[in-house]
Design a protein around this motif. Structure first.
Motif, mmCIF file in Angstrom:
data_model
loop_
_atom_site.group_PDB
_atom_site.id
_atom_site.type_symbol
_atom_site.label_atom_id
_atom_site.label_comp_id
_atom_site.label_asym_id
_atom_site.label_seq_id
_atom_site.Cartn_x
_atom_site.Cartn_y
_atom_site.Cartn_z
ATOM 1 N N ALA A 249 15.558 -32.398 -16.677
ATOM 2 C CA ALA A 249 15.751 -33.313 -17.817
ATOM 3 C C ALA A 249 16.573 -32.673 -18.933
ATOM 4 O O ALA A 249 17.029 -33.369 -19.841
ATOM 5 N N SER A 250 16.765 -31.359 -18.875
ATOM 6 C CA SER A 250 17.434 -30.682 -19.998
ATOM 7 C C SER A 250 18.910 -31.071 -20.058
ATOM 8 O O SER A 250 19.546 -31.371 -19.038
ATOM 9 N N GLU A 251 19.453 -31.062 -21.261
ATOM 10 C CA GLU A 251 20.823 -31.497 -21.479
ATOM 11 C C GLU A 251 21.842 -30.662 -20.682
ATOM 12 O O GLU A 251 22.710 -31.221 -20.008
ATOM 13 N N PRO A 252 21.743 -29.328 -20.740
ATOM 14 C CA PRO A 252 22.737 -28.533 -19.991
ATOM 15 C C PRO A 252 22.730 -28.856 -18.492
ATOM 16 O O PRO A 252 23.786 -28.891 -17.856
ATOM 17 N N VAL A 253 21.546 -29.100 -17.927
ATOM 18 C CA VAL A 253 21.477 -29.394 -16.484
ATOM 19 C C VAL A 253 22.089 -30.768 -16.198
ATOM 20 O O VAL A 253 22.854 -30.934 -15.238
ATOM 21 N N ALA A 254 21.789 -31.747 -17.062
ATOM 22 C CA ALA A 254 22.365 -33.092 -16.873
ATOM 23 C C ALA A 254 23.897 -33.009 -16.952
ATOM 24 O O ALA A 254 24.623 -33.600 -16.135
ATOM 25 N N GLN A 255 24.374 -32.244 -17.906
ATOM 26 C CA GLN A 255 25.810 -32.062 -18.102
ATOM 27 C C GLN A 255 26.441 -31.401 -16.879
ATOM 28 O O GLN A 255 27.484 -31.810 -16.378
ATOM 29 N N ARG A 256 25.765 -30.354 -16.419
ATOM 30 C CA ARG A 256 26.282 -29.596 -15.270
ATOM 31 C C ARG A 256 26.324 -30.476 -14.000
ATOM 32 O O ARG A 256 27.245 -30.373 -13.201
ATOM 33 N N ALA A 257 25.332 -31.367 -13.859
ATOM 34 C CA ALA A 257 25.322 -32.267 -12.697
ATOM 35 C C ALA A 257 26.581 -33.144 -12.721
ATOM 36 O O ALA A 257 27.217 -33.374 -11.683
ATOM 37 N N LYS A 258 26.956 -33.606 -13.901
ATOM 38 C CA LYS A 258 28.175 -34.421 -14.027
ATOM 39 C C LYS A 258 29.415 -33.603 -13.656
ATOM 40 O O LYS A 258 30.303 -34.074 -12.947
ATOM 41 N N GLU A 259 29.444 -32.367 -14.165
ATOM 42 C CA GLU A 259 30.595 -31.492 -13.872
ATOM 43 C C GLU A 259 30.739 -31.262 -12.370
ATOM 44 O O GLU A 259 31.845 -31.239 -11.837
ATOM 45 N N ILE A 260 29.588 -31.063 -11.709
ATOM 46 C CA ILE A 260 29.619 -30.811 -10.257
ATOM 47 C C ILE A 260 30.255 -32.015 -9.558
ATOM 48 O O ILE A 260 31.142 -31.892 -8.714
ATOM 49 N N ARG A 261 29.820 -33.194 -9.953
ATOM 50 C CA ARG A 261 30.331 -34.429 -9.343
ATOM 51 C C ARG A 261 31.849 -34.536 -9.564
ATOM 52 O O ARG A 261 32.612 -34.861 -8.651
ATOM 53 N N GLU A 262 32.259 -34.236 -10.775
ATOM 54 C CA GLU A 262 33.699 -34.310 -11.070
ATOM 55 C C GLU A 262 34.482 -33.284 -10.260
ATOM 56 O O GLU A 262 35.528 -33.595 -9.693
ATOM 57 N N ALA A 263 33.946 -32.064 -10.211
ATOM 58 C CA ALA A 263 34.644 -31.001 -9.481
ATOM 59 C C ALA A 263 34.812 -31.373 -8.004
ATOM 60 O O ALA A 263 35.755 -30.932 -7.345
ATOM 61 N N LEU A 264 33.906 -32.198 -7.499
ATOM 62 C CA LEU A 264 33.998 -32.623 -6.098
ATOM 63 C C LEU A 264 34.900 -33.846 -5.948
ATOM 64 O O LEU A 264 35.051 -34.387 -4.849
ATOM 65 N N GLY A 265 35.491 -34.324 -7.020
ATOM 66 C CA GLY A 265 36.412 -35.462 -6.974
ATOM 67 C C GLY A 265 35.704 -36.805 -7.087
ATOM 68 O O GLY A 265 36.194 -37.802 -6.547
ATOM 69 N N ASN A 266 34.552 -36.828 -7.774
ATOM 70 C CA ASN A 266 33.775 -38.060 -7.952
ATOM 71 C C ASN A 266 33.610 -38.884 -6.675
ATOM 72 O O ASN A 266 33.939 -40.070 -6.637
ATOM 73 N N PRO A 267 33.068 -38.265 -5.630
ATOM 74 C CA PRO A 267 32.856 -39.034 -4.390
ATOM 75 C C PRO A 267 31.740 -40.062 -4.598
ATOM 76 O O PRO A 267 30.934 -39.928 -5.515
ATOM 77 N N ARG A 268 31.691 -41.059 -3.719
ATOM 78 C CA ARG A 268 30.621 -42.050 -3.823
ATOM 79 C C ARG A 268 29.283 -41.394 -3.467
ATOM 80 O O ARG A 268 28.276 -41.587 -4.121
ATOM 81 N N THR A 269 29.287 -40.579 -2.426
ATOM 82 C CA THR A 269 28.024 -39.978 -1.965
ATOM 83 C C THR A 269 28.149 -38.466 -1.791
ATOM 84 O O THR A 269 29.025 -37.985 -1.067
ATOM 85 N N ILE A 270 27.251 -37.761 -2.459
ATOM 86 C CA ILE A 270 27.157 -36.308 -2.249
ATOM 87 C C ILE A 270 25.941 -36.039 -1.379
ATOM 88 O O ILE A 270 24.817 -36.403 -1.734
ATOM 89 N N PHE A 271 26.186 -35.454 -0.221
ATOM 90 C CA PHE A 271 25.092 -34.976 0.635
ATOM 91 C C PHE A 271 24.880 -33.505 0.275
ATOM 92 O O PHE A 271 25.854 -32.790 -0.010
ATOM 93 N N LEU A 272 23.626 -33.041 0.332
ATOM 94 C CA LEU A 272 23.359 -31.652 -0.078
ATOM 95 C C LEU A 272 22.379 -30.972 0.876
ATOM 96 O O LEU A 272 21.368 -31.559 1.280
ATOM 97 N N GLY A 273 22.683 -29.717 1.203
ATOM 98 C CA GLY A 273 21.726 -28.857 1.918
ATOM 99 C C GLY A 273 21.593 -27.563 1.125
ATOM 100 O O GLY A 273 22.603 -27.026 0.671
ATOM 101 N N ILE A 274 20.372 -27.088 0.923
ATOM 102 C CA ILE A 274 20.163 -25.778 0.283
ATOM 103 C C ILE A 274 19.134 -25.032 1.117
ATOM 104 O O ILE A 274 17.999 -25.488 1.275
ATOM 105 N N ASP A 275 19.537 -23.897 1.650
ATOM 106 C CA ASP A 275 18.615 -23.133 2.493
ATOM 107 C C ASP A 275 18.934 -21.647 2.408
ATOM 108 O O ASP A 275 20.078 -21.275 2.137
#
Ligand code: GDG
Length: 487
Positions: A249-275
């Protein structure tokens, strides 16, 4: 700080200390608490009970004294280079890890690895025997330490001893390959309470004890010839749900989530794996499934991308090195064959990140893909759910992860079935917002109710209850202590 003998009312024995060595700007070295769920769960209970934590600090430095970090009393137990190779990389990660994960890789059996495992377990048990107060509670963690309960019981019959296994416990058909199967079962039986992630694992254990050791059993209880009773039950682990929610919920994290989306070229769907980069996690099969959807034009690189974070892990073990090469090659081939300029099919990151970045990734991802071939629990699945504050986003989850028992509203898949996984990925991708919301709301309820504090408190309360006539009782600190998590 010197830790007096027989002074700790609660002792945690784990392979690792919950801290990492960090180098400050001026070159000096200090310790930083590692951000795991286990520390978060145990920290308050350790503080309330004069707790001490015994574990390997990493590296090969010897002669380190007990010290305090963030108010936690830590007791380093060093490993020699040979012990790291034989106890840790060898018996723990080359024998037990694959054996307990359905033989996803072939376990190796070496007598000198076993000898080292016994020696290291004995040293950790000796240390716990020295520092635990009269009647104290000792909680031993995980597969690297399975002999500690019995070794400790022999030295200190006054203690209350609990053991928790974070990984699956295999069915007898697999376990019995182990040349030292009886010793492991007897090592565990030194505990008063043995906790597993799932009821099936506890049942596997009790059945094996009956068949292999010949003790009487009834449901979740084992009756030993000396009159002692051992309980084996499920305590599914969880996460610091509130902590993740706050972070997301924190502002920096919300902001960073937007940046990530933009850096990926604003795709419609981001699939994610973290392991962690581990062969049990099913990374290879999942990337193949996704790439076939792109190849067959069910998905397009212009509107979908798969972000795969693979955290470096056990890099000196041969099977892990090979896996890394295999994934490198696969990602290269997929991107080479199907990617476009500025539009890779898979955005692959072989690196580890701070918690804030993890939370931002969870916030940014529309479809979280968790497809292990076998996993004790899988906390990533629960963390994703905790970070979905808007109650949207889809979780595609392997039936063979412990988390699938609780997160029933995920798209459950068999990771061995590539076509089945492809179908689930498509369904999750195409699901209506209402459907996503219905599923996510239910999963969020589960993860909020069952957090890691409740896990620790319910285990410790049950442990206290197994020998009520004996020793002191550890004071619980959380909210779920009296509800009992076991099922
Ligand atoms: C074992 C069992 C069981 C990962 N990369 C980064 C990072 N992580 C964190 C995740 C999560 C944890 O590591 C991984 O937990 P998992 O449960 O997914 O898997 P294992 O490491 O295999 O853990 C497992 C668990 O024990 C607990 O009992 O669930 O089944 O195998 O918390 O967030 N954290 C940060 N940076 C990373 O790059 N900060």
């Amino acid at each position: 700080m010197a830790l007096k003998n027989r002074s700790a009312d609660l002792v945690i024995v784990a392979n690792r200390l919950p801290v990492d060595r960090v180098e400050e700007a001026d070159g000096s070295k200090s310790w930083r608490t590692s951000p795991g769920g286990l520390v978060t769960a145990l920290e308050p209970v350790m503080r309330a009970n004069d707790g001490a934590w015994i574990g390997w600090p990493g590296g090969t430095e010897t002669g380190m004294k007990p010290f305090t970090s963030d108010g936690l009393s830590l007791v380093p137990e060093s490993l020699s280079a040979e012990e790291i190779e034989e106890h840790y990389e060898g018996f723990s990660n080359g024998t037990l890890w694959p054996l307990y994960h359905d033989l996803v890789a072939k376990p190796e059996f070496h007598r000198e690895w076993w000898d080292s495992y016994v020696r290291v377990n004995q040293r950790f048990a000796d240390r716990a025997a020295r520092i635990a107060a009269e009647g104290a509670t000792v909680w031993v963690q995980d597969y690297q330490m399975q002999l500690v309960p019995q070794m400790l019981r022999e030295a200190r019959p006054d203690l209350k001893i609990g053991f928790y296994l974070h990984i699956p416990f295999p069915p007898g058909e697999l376990f019995q390959q182990l040349p030292w199967r009886r010793e492991i079962l007897q090592g565990l039986l030194g505990a008063d309470l043995i906790g597993f992630q799932l009821p099936g694992a506890a049942q596997n254990f009790v059945r094996l004890v009956r068949q292999r050791v010949g003790h009487k059993t009834h449901r979740d209880l084992v009756y030993l010839p000396d009159g002692r009773t051992v309980k084996a039950a499920a305590f599914p682990i969880s996460i610091d749900t509130e902590g993740f929610e706050e972070l997301a919920a924190s502002e920096p994290v919300a902001q960073r989530a937007k940046e990530i989306r933009e850096a990926l070229g604003n795709p419609r769907t981001i699939f994610l794996g973290i392991d962690r980069l581990d062969y049990t996690k099913g990374i290879y099969a999942r990337l193949r499934a996704f790439s076939e959807l792109v190849r067959d034009e069910h998905l397009s690189v212009r509107d979908s991308v798969f972000v795969q974070v693979a955290t470096p892990s056990r890099e000196r073990v041969e099977q892990y090195r090979r896996l890394r090469d295999d994934i490198d090659r696969l990602v290269g081939r997929i991107n080479g064959d199907l990617g476009e300029i500025g539009r890779p099919v898979i955005s692959y990151l072989h690196s580890s990140y701070p918690r804030e970045e993890m939370a931002a990734l969870y916030r940014a991802a529309d479809v979280m893909v968790v497809t292990p071939f076998r996993d004790g629990m899988n906390l990533v699945a629960k963390e994703y759910v905790a970070c979905r504050l808007e109650e949207d986003g889809a979780l595609v989850l392997s039936e063979f992860a412990g988390a699938a028992d609780e997160l029933r509203q995920a798209w459950l898949v068999n990771p061995y079935d590539i076509n089945g996984m492809k179908a689930a990925l498509r369904e999750a991708h195409n699901a209506e917002p209402k459907e996503l919301n219905r599923r996510m709301r239910a999963m969020r309820k589960t993860v909020k109710e069952r957090n890691v504090t409740r896990w620790a408190d319910s285990f410790l309360a049950e442990l206290a209850a197994t020998r009520p006539d004996h020793g002191k009782t550890v004071r619980p600190v959380g909210d779920g202590a009296d509800e009992g998590d076991e099922s």
